[in-house]
Design a protein around this motif. Structure first.
Motif, PDB file in Angstrom:
ATOM      1  N   CYS A 510     103.422  27.648 -61.720  1.00 45.04           N
ATOM      2  CA  CYS A 510     103.607  27.406 -60.351  1.00 45.04           C
ATOM      3  C   CYS A 510     104.217  26.294 -59.762  1.00 45.04           C
ATOM      4  N   ALA A 511     105.023  25.716 -60.858  1.00 44.15           N
ATOM      5  CA  ALA A 511     105.882  24.614 -60.497  1.00 44.15           C
ATOM      6  C   ALA A 511     107.321  24.847 -59.755  1.00 44.15           C
ATOM      7  N   THR A 512     107.530  24.010 -59.008  1.00 44.45           N
ATOM      8  CA  THR A 512     108.896  24.156 -58.311  1.00 44.45           C
ATOM      9  C   THR A 512     110.092  23.999 -59.621  1.00 44.45           C
ATOM     10  N   ALA A 513     110.924  24.921 -59.472  1.00 38.82           N
ATOM     11  CA  ALA A 513     111.923  25.130 -60.890  1.00 38.82           C
ATOM     12  C   ALA A 513     113.540  25.247 -60.115  1.00 38.82           C
ATOM     13  N   LYS A 514     114.250  24.373 -60.866  1.00 35.41           N
ATOM     14  CA  LYS A 514     115.513  24.477 -60.491  1.00 35.41           C
ATOM     15  C   LYS A 514     116.743  24.507 -61.972  1.00 35.41           C
ATOM     16  N   ILE A 515     117.418  25.554 -61.639  1.00 33.58           N
ATOM     17  CA  ILE A 515     118.271  25.949 -62.952  1.00 33.58           C
ATOM     18  C   ILE A 515     119.144  24.662 -63.387  1.00 33.58           C
ATOM     19  N   MET A 516     119.143  24.390 -64.541  1.00 28.79           N
ATOM     20  CA  MET A 516     120.030  23.330 -65.076  1.00 28.79           C
ATOM     21  C   MET A 516     121.207  23.909 -65.876  1.00 28.79           C
ATOM     22  N   GLY A 517     121.074  25.317 -66.484  1.00 24.79           N
ATOM     23  CA  GLY A 517     122.113  25.701 -67.314  1.00 24.79           C
ATOM     24  C   GLY A 517     121.520  27.069 -67.849  1.00 24.79           C
ATOM     25  N   LYS A 518     122.646  27.802 -68.413  1.00 19.56           N
ATOM     26  CA  LYS A 518     122.330  29.013 -69.047  1.00 19.56           C
ATOM     27  C   LYS A 518     123.108  29.266 -70.343  1.00 19.56           C
ATOM     28  N   SER A 519     122.492  29.939 -71.340  1.00 17.52           N
ATOM     29  CA  SER A 519     123.308  30.126 -72.672  1.00 17.52           C
ATOM     30  C   SER A 519     122.835  31.524 -73.043  1.00 17.52           C
ATOM     31  N   THR A 520     123.427  31.922 -74.255  1.00 18.05           N
ATOM     32  CA  THR A 520     123.071  33.124 -74.665  1.00 18.05           C
ATOM     33  C   THR A 520     121.548  33.255 -75.021  1.00 18.05           C
ATOM     34  N   TYR A 521     120.972  32.186 -75.541  1.00 17.04           N
ATOM     35  CA  TYR A 521     119.636  32.447 -75.805  1.00 17.04           C
ATOM     36  C   TYR A 521     118.508  32.262 -74.764  1.00 17.04           C
ATOM     37  N   GLY A 522     119.009  31.863 -73.592  1.00 14.90           N
ATOM     38  CA  GLY A 522     118.025  31.708 -72.520  1.00 14.90           C
ATOM     39  C   GLY A 522     118.551  30.833 -71.546  1.00 14.90           C
ATOM     40  N   THR A 523     117.815  30.516 -70.236  1.00  6.29           N
ATOM     41  CA  THR A 523     118.053  29.671 -69.339  1.00  6.29           C
ATOM     42  C   THR A 523     117.141  28.340 -69.107  1.00  6.29           C
ATOM     43  N   GLN A 534     107.891  15.647 -64.040  1.00  5.72           N
ATOM     44  CA  GLN A 534     108.947  16.586 -64.267  1.00  5.72           C
ATOM     45  C   GLN A 534     109.054  16.984 -65.675  1.00  5.72           C
ATOM     46  N   VAL A 535     109.283  18.140 -66.022  1.00  2.00           N
ATOM     47  CA  VAL A 535     109.590  18.545 -67.383  1.00  2.00           C
ATOM     48  C   VAL A 535     110.819  19.619 -67.597  1.00  2.00           C
ATOM     49  N   ALA A 536     111.472  19.620 -68.726  1.00  2.73           N
ATOM     50  CA  ALA A 536     112.268  20.758 -68.898  1.00  2.73           C
ATOM     51  C   ALA A 536     111.892  21.899 -69.460  1.00  2.73           C
ATOM     52  N   VAL A 537     112.164  23.184 -68.755  1.00  4.12           N
ATOM     53  CA  VAL A 537     111.440  24.299 -69.450  1.00  4.12           C
ATOM     54  C   VAL A 537     112.708  25.214 -69.840  1.00  4.12           C
ATOM     55  N   LYS A 538     112.741  25.879 -71.053  1.00  2.00           N
ATOM     56  CA  LYS A 538     114.020  26.845 -71.433  1.00  2.00           C
ATOM     57  C   LYS A 538     113.095  28.225 -71.532  1.00  2.00           C
ATOM     58  N   ARG A 539     113.283  29.127 -70.748  1.00  2.00           N
ATOM     59  CA  ARG A 539     112.935  30.451 -70.980  1.00  2.00           C
ATOM     60  C   ARG A 539     114.018  31.258 -71.896  1.00  2.00           C
ATOM     61  N   LEU A 540     113.240  31.854 -72.991  1.00  5.97           N
ATOM     62  CA  LEU A 540     114.226  32.448 -73.963  1.00  5.97           C
ATOM     63  C   LEU A 540     114.364  33.920 -73.379  1.00  5.97           C
ATOM     64  N   ARG A 541     115.562  34.520 -73.823  1.00  2.31           N
ATOM     65  CA  ARG A 541     115.763  35.812 -73.603  1.00  2.31           C
ATOM     66  C   ARG A 541     115.046  36.600 -74.321  1.00  2.31           C
ATOM     67  N   GLU A 542     114.814  37.923 -73.997  1.00  3.99           N
ATOM     68  CA  GLU A 542     113.833  38.773 -74.988  1.00  3.99           C
ATOM     69  C   GLU A 542     114.779  39.408 -75.928  1.00  3.99           C
ATOM     70  N   GLN A 543     116.260  39.498 -75.712  1.00  4.87           N
ATOM     71  CA  GLN A 543     116.922  40.148 -76.506  1.00  4.87           C
ATOM     72  C   GLN A 543     117.281  39.142 -77.761  1.00  4.87           C
ATOM     73  N   THR A 544     117.126  37.946 -77.842  1.00  4.58           N
ATOM     74  CA  THR A 544     117.367  36.904 -78.834  1.00  4.58           C
ATOM     75  C   THR A 544     116.335  36.513 -79.589  1.00  4.58           C
ATOM     76  N   THR A 545     115.078  36.574 -79.043  1.00  2.00           N
ATOM     77  CA  THR A 545     113.926  36.176 -79.672  1.00  2.00           C
ATOM     78  C   THR A 545     113.235  37.136 -80.613  1.00  2.00           C
ATOM     79  N   LYS A 546     112.331  36.552 -81.472  1.00  2.00           N
ATOM     80  CA  LYS A 546     111.863  37.316 -82.471  1.00  2.00           C
ATOM     81  C   LYS A 546     110.581  37.643 -82.144  1.00  2.00           C
TER      82      LYS A 546
END
Length: 599
Positions: A510-523, A534-546
């Motif tokens: 439920c935290a307020t999120a602001k995009i810092m950057g994107k890569s092939t592995y996620g956002t 405040q924390v930094a959260v990386k959401r991994l793409r489903e196509q790149t994860t095991k």
């Protein structure tokens, strides 16, 4: 009719030598027109040319970096030959790191009498180190690290009296450390870690004649060295770093090590060292990191340890130290990592430790500590930093300290007999009833607490057995020092590692999120929790994860890594639909990339 000279790369070395002597400037100009190359005007000596030919012959050039090493010797001294530098026709440097070179080093290397640097690290070289390397009298730097070299370390390397940097780490070298190397006054860096060296560390670090030793860095970790710490090391007054971790060293730590006033890093972890913690260590005023983890040290920590005002890391984990934790450690304002876990410390945790504002890792688990945990420490670190101390309280909701009011009222029933000779008033009856009720409640609380502790111990035993069984089948389990909780209303699972604060899965989602950057592995997002943290959260793409099992195993491994130059993983979340989130500390000043590239 004018002569026209046509040459190609098959010209012999001797022919070029004669060519330099006899052709005119106008004819050199015609060389440039016909061959398309610049005349460099410098010819290699015959010995150096033959040595380079032999070196190239025994190397396997998988990626073609040595194509520039032609058969004529042309251009070797003008920068055309990859990795070669020369002065006045003699080779002074061969620098070919990270080239994927295989094969072996030729014995002809000893013919290069002017060679100052031989740098071949991070290749796939095999075979042994040629003893002829010691025949290079001008050699200053020898770096063959990160290869697959075998055999012994040639004692002849010490013959090079100007050698100041010797790095043979991360190979498969055998045998003992040559005694002659310990008598080399020019040696400044000696790196032999991650090999298969055996025997004891030579106790021959002494000066010869009027020469003074220059050794500043000695790394011997991850070998099979035995014996004791040599006392003669204390004669190396310029030593700044000693690392002998992960060996089989025994005996005590010499008190004389306290004389090394320039020592900044001392790592003797994972050995079998016994005896007391040397009181002389309080004299190591330059010390920044002290790691004695995984030994058999006993007795107490010296009170004067707070003299080490430059110390940032103190790791005494898994020893047999006893007594109380010195309150004077609270005076070491620069310390950021403190680990006393797995010892026999008693008494309370000093309140002074709460004043260590730079402290980012703290662990006193599995000792015999008692009393209440200082509130600032309990808020800053999770329960994994304090577990295993049965008489310690106040570090989690399940280990609350007893209420002083309850303790004061509980003896009330025992005072009742004093009044049995007179008629009890209504007030007395009420007080007795209240006291009795409080006593019963206290007893029930104690019984409930005992049941909870017993249930927790039973669950821990079952977890240990299950972890052993799962380990055999390579299933992922949370590592020690983590806290696992359900994903709240959203479902899933949230796993915490040690960090400055805790949060629930609902808080995170439920935290307020602001995009810092994107890569092939996620956002990557900057997430602001409801409490303002405040924390930094990386959401991994489903196509790149095991799969989920592999994700949990790798995340658990990352969660154990703590290093001052690496961003620590504080938690991970596995959602009910396969969402995978990694939670790190938020760095408000930006990333290393932004500083390097000015973004």
């Amino acid at each position: 009719m004018e002569n026209t000279y046509l040459f190609n790369e098959s010209n012999s070395y001797l022919f070029q030598s004669l060519l330099k002597q006899y052709i005119s400037d106008s004819e050199k100009a015609k060389w440039k027109l016909v061959s398309g190359q610049h005349w460099d005007g410098v010819i290699l000596t015959q010995a150096d040319y033959q040595a380079l030919r032999a070196i190239k012959h025994e190397l396997i050039d998988f990626k073609g970096f040595l194509r520039s090493w032609n058969d004529s010797g042309y251009g070797a001294c003008s920068g055309r030959w990859s990795g070669i530098k020369c002065v006045k026709g003699q080779i002074v440097a061969i620098q070919l790191p990270w080239r994927g070179l295989g094969g072996r080093i030729s014995e002809k290397i000893g013919q290069l009498q002017a060679l100052r640097k031989l740098i071949l690290h991070d290749n796939v070289l095999g075979g042994s180190i040629p003893p002829s390397v010691g025949n290079c009298p001008a050699l200053q730097t020898l770096d063959l690290s990160n290869n697959s070299l075998t055999g012994i370390i040639p004692p002849s390397l010490a013959t090079s009296t100007r050698l100041y940097r010797l790095n043979l780490s991360y190979n498969s070298l055998l045998g003992s450390i040559p005694v002659r190397l310990t008598r080399s006054p020019s040696l400044t860096i000696l790196a032999l870690q991650h090999n298969n060296l055996s025997g004891s560390i030579p106790d021959t670090w002494v000066g010869t004649g009027y020469n003074s030793y220059q050794l500043q860095l000695l790394t011997l970790d991850q070998n099979f060295l035995t014996g004791t710490i040599p006392i003669s090391l204390t004669k190396l007054s310029l030593l700044e770093q000693i690392s002998v971790s992960h060996n089989q060293i025994t005996g005590t730590i010499p008190d004389e090590l306290g004389k090394l006033s320039k020592l900044q890093m001392l790592d003797m972890s994972s050995n079998a060292i016994n005896g007391s913690f040397p009181s002389s260590f309080s004299n190591l005023s330059s010390l920044v990191s002290l790691n004695l983890e995984g030994n058999r040290l006993d007795n107490q920590i010296p009170e004067a340890l707070d003299n080490l005002q430059n110390l940032t890391v103190l790791n005494l984990k898994n020893n047999r130290l006893s007594g109380q934790i010195p309150a004077t450690i609270g005076n070491m304002s620069g310390i950021n990592r403190l680990d006393f876990s797995g010892n026999n410390f008693t008494g309370e945790i000093p309140d002074s430790l709460a004043s260590l504002t730079n402290l980012s890792h703290f662990n006193v688990s599995y000792n015999n500590l008692s009393g209440a945990v200082p509130s600032l420490l309990a808020k800053k670190f999770n329960s994994s930093s304090f577990v295993g101390n049965l008489q310690l309280c106040g570090y989690s909701t399940s280990t609350l300290c007893p209420s002083p009011a309850a303790l004061n009222l509980s003896p009330a029933p025992a005072e009742a007999p004093k009044h049995h000779h007179r008629k009890l008033s209504t007030k007395d009856i009420i007080l007795i009833a209240v006291g009795g009720l409080l006593a019963i409640l206290l007893i029930l609380c104690c019984i409930l607490l005992c049941c909870l502790l017993k249930k927790k111990a039973t669950l821990n035993q079952k977890s240990g057995k299950m972890g052993a069984a799962i380990g055999k089948t390579e299933k992922a389990v949370p590592v020690a020092g983590t806290e696992v909780e359900p994903g709240g209303e959203m479902g899933g699972k949230l796993v915490h590692f040690d960090g400055p604060f805790l949060f629930t899965a609902d808080d995170l989602l439920c935290a307020t999120a602001k995009i810092m950057g994107k890569s092939t592995y996620g956002t990557a997002y900057k997430a602001t929790l409801e409490d303002g943290n405040q924390v930094a959260v990386k959401r991994l793409r489903e196509q790149t994860t095991k799969g989920q099992r592999e994700f949990e195993t790798e995340a658990a491994a990352l969660g154990e890594i703590r290093h001052p130059n690496l961003l620590a993983l504080r938690a991970y979340y596995l959602g009910p639909k396969g969402e995978m989130l990694l939670v790190f500390d938020y760095m408000p000043k930006g990333s290393l990339a932004s500083f390097l590239h000015g973004k």
